[in-house]
Write an enzyme that holds these catalytic residues in place. Sequence first.
Site, mmCIF file in Angstrom:
data_model
loop_
_atom_site.group_PDB
_atom_site.id
_atom_site.type_symbol
_atom_site.label_atom_id
_atom_site.label_comp_id
_atom_site.label_asym_id
_atom_site.label_seq_id
_atom_site.Cartn_x
_atom_site.Cartn_y
_atom_site.Cartn_z
ATOM 1 N N LYS A 184 -40.006 -20.645 -39.058
ATOM 2 C CA LYS A 184 -38.822 -21.205 -38.387
ATOM 3 C C LYS A 184 -39.030 -21.109 -36.888
ATOM 4 C CE LYS A 184 -34.988 -19.920 -36.705
ATOM 5 N NZ LYS A 184 -34.940 -20.838 -35.549
ATOM 6 N N GLY A 237 -38.951 -12.030 -30.930
ATOM 7 C CA GLY A 237 -37.689 -12.436 -30.315
ATOM 8 C C GLY A 237 -36.991 -11.230 -29.714
ATOM 9 N N GLU A 260 -42.027 -8.191 -32.921
ATOM 10 C CA GLU A 260 -42.496 -8.111 -31.526
ATOM 11 C C GLU A 260 -41.298 -8.478 -30.678
ATOM 12 O OE1 GLU A 260 -43.241 -9.117 -28.113
ATOM 13 O OE2 GLU A 260 -44.565 -10.728 -28.812
ATOM 14 N N CYS A 294 -42.438 -11.587 -22.740
ATOM 15 C CA CYS A 294 -41.965 -10.325 -23.315
ATOM 16 C C CYS A 294 -42.571 -9.132 -22.589
ATOM 17 C CB CYS A 294 -42.278 -10.267 -24.797
ATOM 18 S SG CYS A 294 -43.939 -10.766 -25.173
ATOM 19 N N GLU A 391 -33.434 -6.411 -20.130
ATOM 20 C CA GLU A 391 -34.457 -7.456 -20.033
ATOM 21 C C GLU A 391 -33.796 -8.709 -19.450
ATOM 22 O OE1 GLU A 391 -36.097 -9.146 -23.723
ATOM 23 O OE2 GLU A 391 -38.056 -9.034 -22.782
#
Length: 492
Positions: A184, A237, A260, A294, A391
Site C-alpha cells: 500500500k 512511516g 522504520e 527519517c 520530528e
Amino acid sequence: MASDPRNVEIKYTKLFIDNEFVDAVSKKTFSVLNPSTEKVIVEVAEGDKADVDKAVAAAKAAIARGSEWRTMDASRRGLLINKLADLLENNLDEISAIETLENGKTFEFSKIITSLSVNVLRYFAGFTDKIHGSTIPTDGPLLTMTRKEPVGVVGQIIPWNYAIMMATWKWGPALAAGCTIVLKPAEQTPLGALYLAALAKEAGFPKGVINVVPGFGSTAGSALSWHPDVRKIAFTGSTQVGHFIMESAAKSNLKKVSLELGGKSPLVIFDDFNVDEAVEIAADAIFSNHGQNCCAGSRTFVQSKIYNEFVTKAAAKANSIKVGDPFCPESQQGPQVDKATLDKILSLIESGKKQGANVAAGGNRVGDVGYYVQPTVFSNVTDNMIIAKEEIFGPVQSILKFDTLEEVIERANSTEYGLAAGVLTKNIDTAMVFAQAVEAGSVWINCYDEAIGPHTPFGGYKQSGIGRDLGEESIKEYLETKTISIKLPVKN
Ligand code: TXE
C-alpha cells in the site's frame, strides 16, 4: 517520454491485483495532487478492505504449494528481480518525473534516488540463490539441518518521502526471500508504485506475486495490517502509526512486524572540525529532500567555541538554497508534499519563535501557491523546546550549544527516537566514544547520511523502529527457519 518532464503521461491509475489493473470494488477514486501547483494530477482508484482482501487472496494463491512462484528456482527469481531493475533503469527519466510530479522533490534528485533504487533491486537479485541454512551437530544419531523458507504473504505500507525507493527497499528482500507482496503506497504518492507494478508485470513476475493497492491508511492500510492471511507487515512511516501496526498485528494473527519510524537525529560538531565543512555537512543533513528524511540531522549540536561562527555561516548557507519549481534545474528545494505537512511545519516554526528560539534564517512560507517553505535556521535552541523534541520533517535546522562530550552524549540520547546520529571531529577517541554511546541505528563520523545503500542495514533503536531494512539483515525479516532432523541408523 514527453520532452517536458512536467507533461509525463500518467498511464497507471488503477489498483494492481493479480497482474491486472482494476477498479476498486467500490468504484471510488481519490485525487493525487501536484504539491507545486496544488492542482489535481489525476484520479486514482481508492482501495479499501474489499480490495485488500482480493489482493491478499491473489498473493496467497501465488505462494500456494505447487505454484509457479513457490516452485521457481531461486536463481530464476534473481533473474526476474534483475529484469525489473533493468526496466526501472530504462525508464528512469519517466518514473523520476512521476516522483517529482507527485512528491515535489527536485527532478535532478529524483533521478539520483531512482538510480539508487535500481541498485537496491540488483543487490537483492544477487541474494536469491545465496540464502541457505546450515547443518547442526545435534546429540544422537541424527542429521539436523535448517532450511530457510519465505514467511508467506507480506503486507508493506510505505510513506511518500521516497515513493519509488521505499517500494524497492521493501520489495527487494521480500522477493529475494520468495514471499508474495501486497503493497500500500502512501495516498500522496501512489503513481510511482503503480508504474513499478507495471514494470514488474513486464519483467515476468507470475500473477499475484506483486500487488499494489493505493488507498488511505485508516482504511486500506489498516485492513492490510489486520488481515489474518498476512504473515508479516513491513511499515515505514510515523511512530504514531507504528504503534497502530503493532497493535493490529498483536490483536489479529501475531504477524511478524518490522517498523522504520521517525527520528530526531543529533549531528554533533566539535570545535576541532573545519567550520565551513561542518556547515555544508549539517545543511545537507537537514535540508536534503526538503527535510523530509527519517534520518534528517534535525538537532545540530555545536560546541561553544565555534557556535556563533557556525550559526552565521549556517544562516548564510540556508539563505543561499534556491527554492522553486522542482522541474527547474536551478531549484535545490521544491515544495513539501502536501498541505497537512506544510501546516505542521509552519506551526512548529511558530512554536520555535514563541518559545524564544532565534530565527537566523527563513521562518516563513514561500509564496501562496505550492507548499513551499523557506529553509529555516533556529539558533539558541534549548532541549525543552518543541522544535528540539518533535520530528518536524521539514527544512528547519535547530542549532543547540554544548560544551563537553559527556554532556552531549547525554543530551543526544535524551529522546525516544534513535534512528541516526552524526559526529564531526578530528579526534578519533571522541568520535568512537560518541559512536559507541549514542543510541542510534546508524552513526556517521565526519559525514552524514552517507552509505545508505543496499549493503548496509538501516533501522532504529527505541521508538524509531523494529528490525532493519536493507543489507542481508533485511532478508531475515522475510524468512522462517525450519529445523529438520533425520534419524540415522548409526552415528558416523
Ligand atoms: O505518516 P503516516 P504521514 C513522519 C513525519 C511526518 C509524519 C506524518 O514526521 O510529518 O510522520 O506523516 C499509512 N494503518 N514520517 O501522515 O500517517 C499511510 O497511508 C495502516 C516519518 O504521511 O505514518 C502511509 O502509507 N497504515 C516517516 C503510511 O502509513 C496507515 C515517513 C505513512 O503515513 C495508517 C513518513 C493506519 N492506521 C512520515 N495510517 C519515515 N520514517 O521516514 C496511516 N497509514
